[in-house]
Design a protein around this motif. Sequence first.
Motif, short mmCIF file in Angstrom:
data_model
loop_
_atom_site.label_atom_id
_atom_site.label_comp_id
_atom_site.label_asym_id
_atom_site.label_seq_id
_atom_site.Cartn_x
_atom_site.Cartn_y
_atom_site.Cartn_z
N ARG A 36 0.82 -1.22 0.00
CA ARG A 36 0.00 0.00 0.00
C ARG A 36 0.85 1.27 0.00
O ARG A 36 0.33 2.36 -0.23
CB ARG A 36 -0.96 0.00 1.17
N ASP A 37 2.14 1.14 0.25
CA ASP A 37 3.05 2.29 0.24
C ASP A 37 3.27 2.78 -1.19
O ASP A 37 3.48 1.99 -2.10
CB ASP A 37 4.39 1.90 0.87
N ALA A 38 3.23 4.09 -1.39
CA ALA A 38 3.42 4.67 -2.74
C ALA A 38 4.79 4.35 -3.31
O ALA A 38 4.97 4.31 -4.53
CB ALA A 38 3.21 6.18 -2.68
N PHE A 39 5.76 4.09 -2.46
CA PHE A 39 7.13 3.82 -2.91
C PHE A 39 7.53 2.36 -2.69
O PHE A 39 8.70 2.04 -2.52
CB PHE A 39 8.12 4.75 -2.22
N PHE A 40 6.54 1.47 -2.68
CA PHE A 40 6.73 0.04 -2.44
C PHE A 40 7.78 -0.55 -3.40
O PHE A 40 7.79 -0.26 -4.59
CB PHE A 40 5.39 -0.67 -2.64
N HIS A 41 8.70 -1.37 -2.82
CA HIS A 41 9.68 -2.12 -3.61
C HIS A 41 9.68 -3.56 -3.12
O HIS A 41 9.77 -3.80 -1.91
CB HIS A 41 11.09 -1.55 -3.42
N THR A 42 9.63 -4.50 -4.05
CA THR A 42 9.76 -5.90 -3.68
C THR A 42 11.24 -6.20 -3.45
O THR A 42 12.10 -5.40 -3.80
CB THR A 42 9.24 -6.82 -4.80
N THR A 43 11.53 -7.36 -2.89
CA THR A 43 12.94 -7.75 -2.72
C THR A 43 13.58 -8.00 -4.08
O THR A 43 14.80 -7.91 -4.20
CB THR A 43 13.08 -8.99 -1.83
N GLU A 44 12.77 -8.29 -5.09
CA GLU A 44 13.32 -8.44 -6.45
C GLU A 44 13.70 -7.07 -7.01
O GLU A 44 14.68 -6.93 -7.72
CB GLU A 44 12.32 -9.12 -7.38
N ASP A 45 12.90 -6.04 -6.68
CA ASP A 45 13.21 -4.68 -7.13
C ASP A 45 14.48 -4.16 -6.46
O ASP A 45 15.35 -3.59 -7.11
CB ASP A 45 12.08 -3.71 -6.77
N TRP A 46 14.53 -4.35 -5.12
CA TRP A 46 15.69 -3.88 -4.34
C TRP A 46 15.90 -4.86 -3.20
O TRP A 46 15.13 -4.89 -2.25
CB TRP A 46 15.44 -2.47 -3.80
N PRO A 47 16.95 -5.69 -3.26
CA PRO A 47 17.10 -6.78 -2.28
C PRO A 47 17.49 -6.33 -0.87
O PRO A 47 17.18 -7.02 0.09
CB PRO A 47 18.20 -7.65 -2.89
N ASP A 48 18.14 -5.19 -0.72
CA ASP A 48 18.56 -4.73 0.61
C ASP A 48 17.38 -4.11 1.35
O ASP A 48 16.42 -3.65 0.75
CB ASP A 48 19.68 -3.70 0.50
N ASP A 49 17.47 -4.08 2.69
CA ASP A 49 16.41 -3.46 3.50
C ASP A 49 16.60 -1.95 3.64
O ASP A 49 15.70 -1.25 4.09
CB ASP A 49 16.38 -4.10 4.89
N ILE A 50 17.78 -1.46 3.30
CA ILE A 50 18.10 -0.04 3.41
C ILE A 50 18.59 0.45 2.05
O ILE A 50 19.39 -0.23 1.40
CB ILE A 50 19.21 0.20 4.47
N PHE A 51 18.10 1.63 1.63
CA PHE A 51 18.62 2.23 0.40
C PHE A 51 20.03 2.77 0.65
O PHE A 51 20.35 3.18 1.76
CB PHE A 51 17.74 3.40 -0.05
N PRO A 52 20.89 2.79 -0.37
CA PRO A 52 22.18 3.44 -0.21
C PRO A 52 21.97 4.95 -0.06
O PRO A 52 20.88 5.45 -0.38
CB PRO A 52 22.90 3.11 -1.52
N PRO A 53 22.95 5.68 0.44
CA PRO A 53 22.78 7.14 0.55
C PRO A 53 22.43 7.74 -0.81
O PRO A 53 22.98 7.34 -1.83
CB PRO A 53 24.16 7.62 1.01
N TYR A 54 21.49 8.68 -0.80
CA TYR A 54 21.14 9.36 -2.04
C TYR A 54 20.77 10.81 -1.74
O TYR A 54 20.39 11.16 -0.63
CB TYR A 54 20.00 8.64 -2.77
N ALA A 55 20.96 11.64 -2.75
CA ALA A 55 20.68 13.07 -2.61
C ALA A 55 19.20 13.35 -2.80
O ALA A 55 18.55 12.75 -3.63
CB ALA A 55 21.50 13.84 -3.63
N ARG A 56 18.69 14.29 -2.02
CA ARG A 56 17.32 14.78 -2.19
C ARG A 56 17.43 16.20 -2.73
O ARG A 56 18.09 17.04 -2.15
CB ARG A 56 16.59 14.81 -0.85
N GLY A 57 16.77 16.46 -3.82
CA GLY A 57 16.85 17.78 -4.42
C GLY A 57 17.74 17.76 -5.65
O GLY A 57 18.18 16.72 -6.09
N VAL A 58 18.02 18.94 -6.19
CA VAL A 58 18.74 18.98 -7.45
C VAL A 58 20.08 19.69 -7.41
O VAL A 58 20.94 19.41 -8.23
CB VAL A 58 17.87 19.61 -8.57
N LEU A 59 20.31 20.61 -6.51
CA LEU A 59 21.57 21.35 -6.50
C LEU A 59 22.52 20.78 -5.47
O LEU A 59 22.22 20.74 -4.29
CB LEU A 59 21.33 22.83 -6.21
#
Length: 87
Positions: A36-59
């Motif tokens: 039901r989460d808008a950003f749902f990912h299966t373990t096939e989509d992304w196997p780790d439980d934590i996303f790697p560091p990523y930037a929010r925004g554009v600059l």
Amino acid sequence: VYWRPEPLLRMLEERVPFRYVWGFLDLGSPVPREERDAFFHTTEDWPDDIFPPYARGVLRVLSMDVVELVARAPRRPSPTITGDVPS
């Protein structure tokens, strides 16, 4: 976006150009597993439980040593993108 480059460049001249990151980074963000989460990912989509560091925004401002660290980082398969992706 309204951006004034002169103050930014003046500020960068005063900074030590080593391990410098300016911006908003998301660190240790959990991968949403509930369908039901808008950003749902299966373990096939992304196997780790934590996303790697990523930037929010554009600059972003990074010192070259950080850019080189990112470039040398191991490649991972791209997850399926869901949610508020611009069309």
